[in-house]
Write a protein that holds these residues in place. Sequence first.
Motif, PDB file in Angstrom:
ATOM      1  N   UNK A 183       0.780  -1.232   0.000  1.00  0.00           N
ATOM      2  CA  UNK A 183       0.000   0.000   0.000  1.00  0.00           C
ATOM      3  C   UNK A 183       0.806   1.273   0.000  1.00  0.00           C
ATOM      4  N   UNK A 184       2.054   1.231  -0.460  1.00  0.00           N
ATOM      5  CA  UNK A 184       2.918   2.411  -0.406  1.00  0.00           C
ATOM      6  C   UNK A 184       3.415   2.868  -1.771  1.00  0.00           C
ATOM      7  N   UNK A 185       3.715   1.945  -2.673  1.00  0.00           N
ATOM      8  CA  UNK A 185       4.247   2.330  -3.983  1.00  0.00           C
ATOM      9  C   UNK A 185       3.155   3.007  -4.800  1.00  0.00           C
ATOM     10  N   UNK A 186       3.445   4.194  -5.357  1.00  0.00           N
ATOM     11  CA  UNK A 186       2.436   4.889  -6.178  1.00  0.00           C
ATOM     12  C   UNK A 186       2.033   4.032  -7.374  1.00  0.00           C
ATOM     13  N   UNK A 187       0.832   3.555  -7.375  1.00  0.00           N
ATOM     14  CA  UNK A 187       0.318   2.706  -8.460  1.00  0.00           C
ATOM     15  C   UNK A 187      -1.069   3.202  -8.864  1.00  0.00           C
ATOM     16  N   UNK A 188      -2.043   2.925  -8.020  1.00  0.00           N
ATOM     17  CA  UNK A 188      -3.398   3.391  -8.313  1.00  0.00           C
ATOM     18  C   UNK A 188      -3.450   4.917  -8.411  1.00  0.00           C
ATOM     19  N   UNK A 189      -2.751   5.579  -7.521  1.00  0.00           N
ATOM     20  CA  UNK A 189      -2.788   7.048  -7.505  1.00  0.00           C
ATOM     21  C   UNK A 189      -2.209   7.630  -8.791  1.00  0.00           C
ATOM     22  N   UNK A 190      -1.089   7.088  -9.255  1.00  0.00           N
ATOM     23  CA  UNK A 190      -0.485   7.618 -10.480  1.00  0.00           C
ATOM     24  C   UNK A 190      -1.311   7.271 -11.711  1.00  0.00           C
ATOM     25  N   UNK A 191      -1.977   6.114 -11.679  1.00  0.00           N
ATOM     26  CA  UNK A 191      -2.874   5.767 -12.790  1.00  0.00           C
ATOM     27  C   UNK A 191      -4.003   6.786 -12.891  1.00  0.00           C
ATOM     28  N   UNK A 192      -4.571   7.177 -11.749  1.00  0.00           N
ATOM     29  CA  UNK A 192      -5.640   8.183 -11.770  1.00  0.00           C
ATOM     30  C   UNK A 192      -5.120   9.540 -12.234  1.00  0.00           C
ATOM     31  N   UNK A 193      -3.909   9.899 -11.796  1.00  0.00           N
ATOM     32  CA  UNK A 193      -3.320  11.160 -12.255  1.00  0.00           C
ATOM     33  C   UNK A 193      -3.186  11.189 -13.771  1.00  0.00           C
ATOM     34  N   UNK A 194      -2.647  10.089 -14.309  1.00  0.00           N
ATOM     35  CA  UNK A 194      -2.438   9.999 -15.745  1.00  0.00           C
ATOM     36  C   UNK A 194      -3.768  10.061 -16.497  1.00  0.00           C
ATOM     37  N   UNK A 195      -4.756   9.330 -16.001  1.00  0.00           N
ATOM     38  CA  UNK A 195      -6.067   9.313 -16.649  1.00  0.00           C
ATOM     39  C   UNK A 195      -6.717  10.694 -16.607  1.00  0.00           C
ATOM     40  N   UNK A 196      -6.565  11.386 -15.481  1.00  0.00           N
ATOM     41  CA  UNK A 196      -7.149  12.719 -15.362  1.00  0.00           C
ATOM     42  C   UNK A 196      -6.452  13.693 -16.311  1.00  0.00           C
ATOM     43  N   UNK A 197      -5.144  13.528 -16.468  1.00  0.00           N
ATOM     44  CA  UNK A 197      -4.414  14.347 -17.438  1.00  0.00           C
ATOM     45  C   UNK A 197      -4.890  14.091 -18.853  1.00  0.00           C
ATOM     46  N   UNK A 198      -5.138  12.823 -19.186  1.00  0.00           N
ATOM     47  CA  UNK A 198      -5.667  12.492 -20.512  1.00  0.00           C
ATOM     48  C   UNK A 198      -7.053  13.113 -20.703  1.00  0.00           C
TER      49      UNK A 198
END
Length: 327
Positions: free
Chosen positions: A159-174
């Motif tokens: 639960x520490x490595x940025x995974x889900x959070x970075x996926x959402x960031x990328x999707x929101x940027x798209x």
Amino acid sequence: CSFLIGQLPMTISFVQAAKKVLQTEADALETLKNDLPNDFSDLVKLILNLNGRVIVSGVGKSGHIGNKIAATLASTGTPAYFVHATEASHGDLGMITEKDLCLLISNSGETSEIFDIVAHARRFSIPVATISSNTESTLVKAADFKLCLPVVEEACPIGMAPTTSTTMMLALGDALAVALMEAKNFNTENFKVLHPGGKLGAKMMMVSQVMHKSDALPLVETQTSMKETLLTMSSRGFGIAAVVNEKDFLVGVITDGDLRRHINDLMSKTAGEIASLSPITVVRETFVVDALKLMQENKITVLIVTSAENKPVGILHIQDLLKVGAA
């Protein structure tokens, strides 16, 4: 080292682990879709009227995502540039102008390296937007536009490595880039201007950039004898002849198939009598990838390029398209 691959328990299902990650991230994107940040539309409107660029910044994994968001924005018609937050504190703040907007990315919203950019933006009245999961963070409170992500678990087992959070960031940027594209009516031709290189650039070339010009055309008139027609076909080397009327409008083409069909009385005919009428053609503005598709669908290797008035202006062989990487 207990984490070496050779010491992993054999009971671990790699496929099962992968599916769990993808499901976790897919669920997070579904949550984001159903709870899109309230400031999203207002941010799109501001960027549409922006005279400068979208300056994207972040640190670590958020920085990598920011780099990609900036690249996507720039390649789809929204001027954007990535500024590394640490480098900004050592002189790169000069890259940010009063005409710009800052899009700062930090999952925690407490990334200290970003705060020098926030201070710079406040000093020069530069709007600040942020993508963050922490609605109570210093960064979110300082931002004019808050693109807050839903709080969901990371996909990694600890639960520490940025995974889900970075996926959402990328999707929101798209989502931001595509919303801006649609608002600007950004089309294929606009995209081509920004992607002239590589295979993508080749596919987006127009046939006018590849075709053999009019002096290479195997042109004959409807009343031309087949003896002359055959000489023209042979000298030009395309295996066809384009047949035009007295006003130079294209009326048909002669191919090897036409010659075979009239083999018994071929030399007694004129070009107009042998030609297949209403041939498949393209105009100069056709993309090479579309021309190639047309050839493949109709099982032909040569296309006549015409003007809007249906006058032959060029000729295109399938090998010309393959050479420039249209396939």
